[in-house]
Structure formats: C-alpha cells, structure tokens
Write a protein that holds these residues in place. Structure first.
Motif, PDB file in Angstrom:
ATOM      1  N   GLY A  63       0.770  -1.077   0.099  1.00 43.63           N
ATOM      2  CA  GLY A  63       0.049   0.002  -0.060  1.00 43.63           C
ATOM      3  C   GLY A  63       0.971   1.300  -0.029  1.00 43.63           C
ATOM      4  N   PRO A  64       0.206   2.282  -0.136  1.00 41.12           N
ATOM      5  CA  PRO A  64       0.870   3.786  -0.373  1.00 41.12           C
ATOM      6  C   PRO A  64       1.133   4.171   1.174  1.00 41.12           C
ATOM      7  CG  PRO A  64      -1.527   4.066  -0.796  1.00 41.12           C
ATOM      8  CD  PRO A  64      -1.513   2.433  -0.474  1.00 41.12           C
ATOM      9  N   THR A  65       1.945   5.204   1.082  1.00 40.54           N
ATOM     10  CA  THR A  65       1.999   6.051   2.412  1.00 40.54           C
ATOM     11  C   THR A  65       0.687   6.415   2.998  1.00 40.54           C
ATOM     12  OG1 THR A  65       4.147   7.118   1.671  1.00 40.54           O
ATOM     13  CG2 THR A  65       3.064   8.246   3.537  1.00 40.54           C
ATOM     14  N   VAL A  66       0.523   6.279   4.100  1.00 39.34           N
ATOM     15  CA  VAL A  66      -0.907   6.581   4.821  1.00 39.34           C
ATOM     16  C   VAL A  66      -1.315   8.053   4.371  1.00 39.34           C
ATOM     17  CG1 VAL A  66      -0.428   5.145   6.803  1.00 39.34           C
ATOM     18  CG2 VAL A  66       0.375   7.334   7.020  1.00 39.34           C
ATOM     19  N   PRO A  67      -2.699   8.027   4.334  1.00 38.31           N
ATOM     20  CA  PRO A  67      -3.216   9.417   3.868  1.00 38.31           C
ATOM     21  C   PRO A  67      -3.034  10.575   4.982  1.00 38.31           C
ATOM     22  CG  PRO A  67      -4.918   7.865   4.548  1.00 38.31           C
ATOM     23  CD  PRO A  67      -3.551   7.131   4.564  1.00 38.31           C
ATOM     24  N   GLU A  68      -2.789  10.234   6.153  1.00 44.35           N
ATOM     25  CA  GLU A  68      -2.743  11.418   7.058  1.00 44.35           C
ATOM     26  C   GLU A  68      -1.426  12.082   6.690  1.00 44.35           C
ATOM     27  OE1 GLU A  68      -3.869   7.812   9.838  1.00 44.35           O
ATOM     28  OE2 GLU A  68      -3.045   8.317   7.761  1.00 44.35           O
ATOM     29  N   LEU A  69      -0.324  11.721   5.849  1.00 36.89           N
ATOM     30  CA  LEU A  69       0.858  12.409   5.717  1.00 36.89           C
ATOM     31  C   LEU A  69       0.671  13.038   4.295  1.00 36.89           C
ATOM     32  CD1 LEU A  69       3.430   9.813   6.804  1.00 36.89           C
ATOM     33  CD2 LEU A  69       2.285  11.559   8.200  1.00 36.89           C
ATOM     34  N   THR A  70      -0.309  12.775   3.422  1.00 33.61           N
ATOM     35  CA  THR A  70      -0.457  13.185   2.092  1.00 33.61           C
ATOM     36  C   THR A  70      -0.361  14.763   1.979  1.00 33.61           C
ATOM     37  OG1 THR A  70      -1.364  11.124   1.521  1.00 33.61           O
ATOM     38  CG2 THR A  70      -1.518  13.092  -0.009  1.00 33.61           C
ATOM     39  N   PRO A  71      -1.283  15.269   2.648  1.00 37.14           N
ATOM     40  CA  PRO A  71      -1.250  16.735   2.629  1.00 37.14           C
ATOM     41  C   PRO A  71       0.236  17.277   2.885  1.00 37.14           C
ATOM     42  CG  PRO A  71      -2.875  16.063   4.206  1.00 37.14           C
ATOM     43  CD  PRO A  71      -2.130  15.004   3.862  1.00 37.14           C
ATOM     44  N   TYR A  72       0.821  17.133   3.596  1.00 36.87           N
ATOM     45  CA  TYR A  72       2.365  17.524   3.781  1.00 36.87           C
ATOM     46  C   TYR A  72       3.289  17.252   2.939  1.00 36.87           C
ATOM     47  CZ  TYR A  72      -0.379  18.163   8.166  1.00 36.87           C
ATOM     48  OH  TYR A  72      -1.632  18.164   9.042  1.00 36.87           O
ATOM     49  N   LEU A  73       3.052  16.070   2.384  1.00 35.10           N
ATOM     50  CA  LEU A  73       4.007  15.884   1.414  1.00 35.10           C
ATOM     51  C   LEU A  73       3.722  16.082  -0.027  1.00 35.10           C
ATOM     52  CD1 LEU A  73       4.431  11.851   2.586  1.00 35.10           C
ATOM     53  CD2 LEU A  73       6.017  13.937   3.135  1.00 35.10           C
ATOM     54  N   THR A  74       2.373  16.615  -0.249  1.00 36.40           N
ATOM     55  CA  THR A  74       2.110  16.959  -1.611  1.00 36.40           C
ATOM     56  C   THR A  74       1.987  18.462  -1.725  1.00 36.40           C
ATOM     57  OG1 THR A  74      -0.261  16.557  -1.189  1.00 36.40           O
ATOM     58  CG2 THR A  74       0.910  14.891  -2.243  1.00 36.40           C
ATOM     59  N   SER A  75       2.083  19.253  -0.610  1.00 37.24           N
ATOM     60  CA  SER A  75       1.972  20.750  -0.531  1.00 37.24           C
ATOM     61  C   SER A  75       3.098  21.503  -1.464  1.00 37.24           C
ATOM     62  CB  SER A  75       2.283  21.255   0.868  1.00 37.24           C
ATOM     63  OG  SER A  75       2.395  22.418   0.967  1.00 37.24           O
ATOM     64  N   PRO A  76       2.731  22.070  -2.255  1.00 37.38           N
ATOM     65  CA  PRO A  76       3.619  23.085  -3.069  1.00 37.38           C
ATOM     66  C   PRO A  76       4.831  23.432  -2.372  1.00 37.38           C
ATOM     67  CG  PRO A  76       1.566  23.841  -3.288  1.00 37.38           C
ATOM     68  CD  PRO A  76       1.436  22.938  -2.364  1.00 37.38           C
ATOM     69  N   THR A  77       4.737  23.670  -0.944  1.00 32.96           N
ATOM     70  CA  THR A  77       5.936  24.214  -0.235  1.00 32.96           C
ATOM     71  C   THR A  77       6.817  22.978   0.124  1.00 32.96           C
ATOM     72  OG1 THR A  77       4.395  24.234   1.710  1.00 32.96           O
ATOM     73  CG2 THR A  77       4.677  26.210   0.459  1.00 32.96           C
ATOM     74  N   ALA A  78       6.129  21.687   0.151  1.00 30.97           N
ATOM     75  CA  ALA A  78       7.137  20.656   0.796  1.00 30.97           C
ATOM     76  C   ALA A  78       8.250  20.206  -0.099  1.00 30.97           C
ATOM     77  CB  ALA A  78       6.267  19.368   0.602  1.00 30.97           C
ATOM     78  N   ASN A  79       9.545  20.247   0.522  1.00 29.08           N
ATOM     79  CA  ASN A  79      10.671  20.248   0.001  1.00 29.08           C
ATOM     80  C   ASN A  79      11.070  18.748   0.056  1.00 29.08           C
ATOM     81  OD1 ASN A  79      13.305  20.776  -0.800  1.00 29.08           O
ATOM     82  ND2 ASN A  79      14.081  21.478   1.187  1.00 29.08           N
ATOM     83  N   ILE A  80      10.474  18.233  -0.984  1.00 31.19           N
ATOM     84  CA  ILE A  80      10.746  16.680  -1.114  1.00 31.19           C
ATOM     85  C   ILE A  80      11.995  16.469  -1.857  1.00 31.19           C
ATOM     86  CG2 ILE A  80       9.810  14.382  -2.121  1.00 31.19           C
ATOM     87  CD1 ILE A  80       8.241  15.792   0.015  1.00 31.19           C
ATOM     88  N   ALA A  81      13.045  15.894  -1.360  1.00 30.43           N
ATOM     89  CA  ALA A  81      14.366  15.665  -1.877  1.00 30.43           C
ATOM     90  C   ALA A  81      14.229  14.203  -2.778  1.00 30.43           C
ATOM     91  CB  ALA A  81      15.336  15.506  -0.835  1.00 30.43           C
ATOM     92  N   ALA A  82      13.441  13.336  -2.410  1.00 28.81           N
ATOM     93  CA  ALA A  82      13.121  12.033  -2.864  1.00 28.81           C
ATOM     94  C   ALA A  82      11.971  11.362  -2.415  1.00 28.81           C
ATOM     95  CB  ALA A  82      14.520  11.076  -2.777  1.00 28.81           C
ATOM     96  N   ASN A  83      11.192  10.663  -3.338  1.00 30.65           N
ATOM     97  CA  ASN A  83      10.181   9.648  -2.984  1.00 30.65           C
ATOM     98  C   ASN A  83      10.309   8.474  -3.841  1.00 30.65           C
ATOM     99  OD1 ASN A  83       7.821   8.885  -2.279  1.00 30.65           O
ATOM    100  ND2 ASN A  83       6.618  10.605  -2.403  1.00 30.65           N
ATOM    101  N   VAL A  84      10.649   7.541  -3.132  1.00 33.87           N
ATOM    102  CA  VAL A  84      11.081   6.261  -3.917  1.00 33.87           C
ATOM    103  C   VAL A  84      10.360   4.843  -3.102  1.00 33.87           C
ATOM    104  CG1 VAL A  84      13.024   4.463  -4.231  1.00 33.87           C
ATOM    105  CG2 VAL A  84      13.214   7.165  -4.198  1.00 33.87           C
ATOM    106  N   ASP A  85       9.856   4.147  -4.072  1.00 30.75           N
ATOM    107  CA  ASP A  85       9.318   2.720  -3.673  1.00 30.75           C
ATOM    108  C   ASP A  85      10.394   1.984  -3.819  1.00 30.75           C
ATOM    109  OD1 ASP A  85       7.289   0.951  -3.076  1.00 30.75           O
ATOM    110  OD2 ASP A  85       7.302   0.068  -4.999  1.00 30.75           O
ATOM    111  N   LYS A  86      10.793   0.900  -2.951  1.00 31.65           N
ATOM    112  CA  LYS A  86      11.887   0.056  -2.730  1.00 31.65           C
ATOM    113  C   LYS A  86      11.454  -1.357  -2.525  1.00 31.65           C
ATOM    114  CE  LYS A  86      12.521   1.410   1.863  1.00 31.65           C
ATOM    115  NZ  LYS A  86      12.353   0.005   2.667  1.00 31.65           N
ATOM    116  N   THR A  87      12.551  -2.261  -2.657  1.00 29.56           N
ATOM    117  CA  THR A  87      12.404  -3.404  -2.146  1.00 29.56           C
ATOM    118  C   THR A  87      13.766  -3.711  -1.354  1.00 29.56           C
ATOM    119  OG1 THR A  87      13.862  -4.312  -3.927  1.00 29.56           O
ATOM    120  CG2 THR A  87      11.550  -4.478  -4.206  1.00 29.56           C
ATOM    121  N   LEU A  88      14.495  -2.887  -1.355  1.00 34.90           N
ATOM    122  CA  LEU A  88      15.600  -2.958  -0.299  1.00 34.90           C
ATOM    123  C   LEU A  88      14.881  -2.686   0.988  1.00 34.90           C
ATOM    124  CD1 LEU A  88      18.640  -0.934  -2.057  1.00 34.90           C
ATOM    125  CD2 LEU A  88      18.656  -3.459  -1.533  1.00 34.90           C
ATOM    126  N   PHE A  89      15.506  -3.124   2.108  1.00 41.71           N
ATOM    127  CA  PHE A  89      15.208  -2.761   3.421  1.00 41.71           C
ATOM    128  C   PHE A  89      15.516  -1.467   3.723  1.00 41.71           C
ATOM    129  CE2 PHE A  89      15.145  -7.562   3.710  1.00 41.71           C
ATOM    130  CZ  PHE A  89      13.755  -7.627   3.567  1.00 41.71           C
TER     131      PHE A  89
END
Length: 209
Positions: A63-89
């Motif tokens: 599943g995706p990242t929990v929806p409670e965090l979505t507003p803060y991660l998708t905000s235009p002001t969010a400073n997202i350096a990387a958002n990666v799906d992985k199989t590595l631990f």
C-alpha cells in the motif's frame, strides 16, 4: 568506510520517513503514535524548508504512504528531496544515494532525522548506511516502531552503539531552531504546543526502552 561524523549540534537537518504504509497500520506497535509524531515533524519543519526523503516498501503489495501524511508531502511548499518505492530494506537505494549530499564537500554532512518502521529492520539498515557514508543520524524515539515492541529497545541500543543519536521529536525541533529569536520560532513552537498531548502519549508508550 567513511569516518562517522559526530557533533553536538544539528546544523544541516533532513527528515527521512521510512515506509509508513497502509498495510502496516494494524500490525505495528503503537502505529497511530508514529503517525502523529511524523505529522508534527512535517508541520513544524515545513517553515524551515527541511529536505524530506520518503520511501515505501513494495507499495503494490503493502500500500501507499498513509493518507494522514499526504497533505504535507504534496503541498507546493514541501521540500521533497526524494520519494522512492523500494524492495531494499534500507532507504538508501541507488536513487536516494544519488541525490544525497556528499560528506566530502562543504556542508555535505546531513543531520538525518529518521522516523518510520520497522525499527530493527529498515530503520536500522538506513541508519547504518547513512553512518557508513559519513552522515550524522538522529533516530526519533517517539517516531519509530516495530511489530514486536521488544525489538525497538534492542535496535535502538545497537544504533546508539553504532554512533547514532536517539532523541525525541521535541528536542530535535528546538535544537533546529536554536534561538527563541529565530524567524520561525512562533510557527514551530506553536505546532509543539498544539500537539503536546499527542507527544505526551507517544513518549509514554515509546520512550521507555
């Protein structure tokens, strides 16, 4: 292996959010408290423009990242350096490794602040990989957990021994400010005040290790 860089002060913070996904919601010890701590950190660090590194583990299955965090991660002001799906631990996938600052350069050592799951697997391996690259690591005691509560204490002691700092979300935020005269003091301290009851509950459940 890089020399582990230790310091008494946070100078170059970045927030690492490890695998806070829907499928883990009912399995992880005190999962809701991990989400409230992570939300507090996202809200409080937004005015500081703190870089955010976020991962999911096999999102098609878990599943995706929990929806409670979505507003803060998708905000235009969010400073997202990387958002990666992985199989590595570890969060330090090739994609994230490629965008991490280089500790060999001026200002290249990160103060990596880690929240997420599981403490003894993905959080541990991420911490060890960051330390190995010469970054400083701060594991948020009220922001990490595992399926089995007992795994947390064992993992956190190992990470302290490895050179990470185990501390609290509130301590980190005020250290990042450093001064009540900071231009964003009111915004950050306001979030701390608003979330004081949630913070107390998270510490009561998670800080006794």
């Amino acid at each position: 292996m890089a020399t582990i860089s230790r310091t008494a002060r946070i100078r170059n913070p970045a927030l690492f959010i490890c695998d806070l996904q829907e499928k883990f919601r009912t399995a992880i010890y005190e999962f809701p408290k991990i989400i409230t701590t992570t939300t507090k950190l996202l809200r409080a660090t937004a005015p500081l423009k703190t870089p955010i590194y976020i991962t999911t583990q096999s999102a098609t299955k878990l599943g995706p990242t929990v929806p409670e965090l979505t507003p803060y991660l998708t905000s235009p002001t969010a400073n997202i350096a990387a958002n990666v799906d992985k199989t590595l631990f570890s969060m330090i996938t090739p994609e994230i490794d490629a965008v991490l600052p280089n500790p060999a350069t001026t200002g290249g050592v990160l103060d990596a602040i880690i929240v997420g799951i599981e403490t003894h697997i993905c959080v541990t391996q991420t911490t060890l990989d960051l330390l190995d690259r010469g970054h400083r690591v701060y594991v948020v005691v009220d922001g990490v957990s595992s399926v089995n509560a007992e795994e947390r204490g064992v993992a956190l002691q190992r990470l302290r021994d490895a050179g990470a700092v185990v501390t609290t979300s509130e301590s980190l935020l005020f250290e990042m400010l450093g001064d009540a005269g900071h231009e964003h003091f009111r915004a950050v301290s306001g979030v701390v005040r608003e979330t004081k009851e949630e913070t107390r509950g998270a510490l009561e459940a998670l800080a006794k290790i």
